[in-house]
Write an enzyme that holds these catalytic residues in place. Structure first.
Site, PDB file in Angstrom:
ATOM      1  N   TYR A 117     -79.458  -8.233 175.866  1.00 15.75           N
ATOM      2  CA  TYR A 117     -78.629  -9.021 176.780  1.00 15.75           C
ATOM      3  C   TYR A 117     -77.422  -8.188 177.196  1.00 15.75           C
ATOM      4  O   TYR A 117     -76.765  -7.575 176.356  1.00 15.75           O
ATOM      5  CB  TYR A 117     -78.182 -10.314 176.096  1.00 15.75           C
ATOM      6  CG  TYR A 117     -77.175 -11.110 176.894  1.00 15.75           C
ATOM      7  CD1 TYR A 117     -77.605 -11.990 177.883  1.00 15.75           C
ATOM      8  CD2 TYR A 117     -75.811 -10.995 176.656  1.00 15.75           C
ATOM      9  CE1 TYR A 117     -76.687 -12.722 178.626  1.00 15.75           C
ATOM     10  CE2 TYR A 117     -74.886 -11.719 177.395  1.00 15.75           C
ATOM     11  CZ  TYR A 117     -75.331 -12.582 178.375  1.00 15.75           C
ATOM     12  OH  TYR A 117     -74.424 -13.297 179.111  1.00 15.75           O
ATOM     13  N   HIS A 118     -77.114  -8.183 178.491  1.00 17.13           N
ATOM     14  CA  HIS A 118     -76.046  -7.341 179.035  1.00 17.13           C
ATOM     15  C   HIS A 118     -74.754  -8.137 179.131  1.00 17.13           C
ATOM     16  O   HIS A 118     -74.657  -9.111 179.873  1.00 17.13           O
ATOM     17  CB  HIS A 118     -76.451  -6.841 180.423  1.00 17.13           C
ATOM     18  CG  HIS A 118     -75.740  -5.598 180.858  1.00 17.13           C
ATOM     19  ND1 HIS A 118     -74.369  -5.515 180.923  1.00 17.13           N
ATOM     20  CD2 HIS A 118     -76.211  -4.378 181.258  1.00 17.13           C
ATOM     21  CE1 HIS A 118     -74.031  -4.307 181.345  1.00 17.13           C
ATOM     22  NE2 HIS A 118     -75.119  -3.591 181.547  1.00 17.13           N
ATOM     23  N   GLY A 119     -73.719  -7.716 178.379  1.00 17.15           N
ATOM     24  CA  GLY A 119     -72.411  -8.343 178.498  1.00 17.15           C
ATOM     25  C   GLY A 119     -71.671  -7.850 179.724  1.00 17.15           C
ATOM     26  O   GLY A 119     -72.167  -7.023 180.493  1.00 17.15           O
ATOM     27  N   SER A 184     -81.796  -3.173 179.761  1.00 22.94           N
ATOM     28  CA  SER A 184     -81.326  -4.541 179.973  1.00 22.94           C
ATOM     29  C   SER A 184     -81.905  -5.036 181.296  1.00 22.94           C
ATOM     30  O   SER A 184     -81.476  -4.591 182.358  1.00 22.94           O
ATOM     31  CB  SER A 184     -79.808  -4.603 180.026  1.00 22.94           C
ATOM     32  OG  SER A 184     -79.380  -5.912 180.379  1.00 22.94           O
ATOM     33  N   GLU A 190     -76.569  -9.294 185.638  1.00 23.74           N
ATOM     34  CA  GLU A 190     -76.249 -10.115 184.473  1.00 23.74           C
ATOM     35  C   GLU A 190     -74.841  -9.840 183.974  1.00 23.74           C
ATOM     36  O   GLU A 190     -74.136 -10.748 183.522  1.00 23.74           O
ATOM     37  CB  GLU A 190     -77.270  -9.849 183.375  1.00 23.74           C
ATOM     38  CG  GLU A 190     -77.193 -10.796 182.188  1.00 23.74           C
ATOM     39  CD  GLU A 190     -78.386 -10.621 181.284  1.00 23.74           C
ATOM     40  OE1 GLU A 190     -79.277 -11.489 181.298  1.00 23.74           O
ATOM     41  OE2 GLU A 190     -78.440  -9.606 180.555  1.00 23.74           O
TER      42      GLU A 190
END
Length: 353
Positions: A117-119, A184, A190
């Site tokens: 998951y890409h912050g 990602s 995202e």
């Protein structure tokens, strides 16, 4: 010269008189004090930029002194520079976020594809790569957006850390050569338009699934707890930034934060290669695995204050019921997907982030 000096003195005196007459200095000092926390939260992300440029300088220095480094350390000066950069980032992660990795036993011995998951800023991936390189002696190649290679001073760093703007063929080639690779699927989209509800924003991207099937490698799902509490994007500008990104592919969403929250990277069980799965089926399976990690380890919606408290005390998590891909497509209802501004982008359907 005397004329110029007198003119400058008169101008300075006039400017001072205007400031004294029309500006309330006490109010200005109070306003500066009042806004200081806001100013600091927008300036802290600059620390990450400074660290990136420090890493780039390290690679430049090692390249300039590569002959002496090769004689004094080892035959590969890039590996020496890479370990020095990893030490910098691992120290930052340990001191600033108490960074930890949970589920390291789920990493296979051979090559694998890491899906994460890409912050708002992927600092968790920097920390993870650093920890793996330093303590496991396994360097993980990564896929990044092409615009990163156009940033001045970053190219040598990206090349040294084995970052590529990958296509399906090049990514599969990296894996077939025995290397591990991190992707990602949400990518820059995202990062900009995700929020503290931690929904996946993959849309119809299945490039990573094609890579895994072509290279015949397992997939390891990854999620980092509180990654959205460390850095966030400005929510009230999301609509404007979304329109700009849809038209130009330039990421302009402002980032703020740099909060020293607790960060723990969770690795789920590896998803083995299965030739009977289609790319669409594999994408759904991986998305469900990451959503399960979010549901198990992340407080939703995320809270910066509670994430800060977790540095010293692990608070029990109380999540509302979340919907996985059985009812939603990557955490977004089908109705919301139909209304997405970028849903029908053909380029997003075929290319990797």
């Amino acid at each position: 010269m005397a004329f110029i000096s007198n003119l400058f003195d008169n101008y300075t005196a006039s400017l001072y008189d205007i400031i004294v007459e029309y500006v309330d200095t006490e109010y200005s000092l109070w306003l500066t004090w009042f806004l200081m926390p806001v100013i600091v939260t927008f300036m802290l992300p600059a620390v990450i930029i400074v660290l990136i440029y420090m890493s780039s300088v390290i690679f430049h220095l090692y390249r300039l002194y590569r002959l002496r480094v090769a004689d004094g350390v080892q035959s590969d000066w890039r590996q020496a520079a890479r370990l020095a950069v990893c030490a910098l980032w691992d120290a930052h992660g340990w001191l600033f976020h108490g960074y930890e990795i949970d589920g390291i036993e789920n990493i296979p011995d051979g090559p694998f594809l890491l899906i994460y998951y890409h912050g708002a800023l992927p600092i968790d991936m920097y920390y993870f790569i650093a920890r793996m390189s330093l303590f496991k002696r396994r360097h993980i190649h990564t896929v990044a957006d092409r615009f990163m290679f156009k940033i001045p001073g970053w190219k040598s760093l990206l090349e040294g850390l084995c970052v590529i703007p990958g296509t399906v063929q090049t990514c599969a080639g990296v894996l077939r050569n025995g290397n591990s690779l991190a992707i990602s699927p949400g990518g820059v989209y995202e990062a900009q338009f995700g929020d503290h509800y931690y929904r996946l924003n993959w849309k119809s991207r299945i490039g990573f699934a094609k890579v895994a099937l072509e290279a015949k490698v397992p997939i390891v799902p990854m999620f980092t707890q509180n990654v959205r509490e460390a850095f966030r994007t400005v929510g009230w500008l999301r609509g404007v930034c979304l329109r700009i990104y849809a038209a130009t592919r330039i990421p302009l969403a402002p980032v703020y934060g740099g909060f020293p929250v607790k960060m723990v990277t969770h690795l789920g069980p590896a998803i083995p290669y299965d030739p009977t799965l289609t790319p669409e089926m594999l994408q759904q399976k991986v998305a469900s695995a990451i959503e399960s990690l979010v549901e198990e380890h992340q407080r939703v919606p995320g809270s910066i204050l509670l994430a800060l408290i977790e540095r010293v005390y692990q608070m029990p998590k109380k999540n509302k019921k979340t919907y996985t891909n059985g009812n939603c497509q990557n955490g977004i209802s089908k109705k919301e997907q139909a209304n997405s501004l970028c849903e029908n982008s053909d380029s997003d359907k075929v290319k990797l982030p």
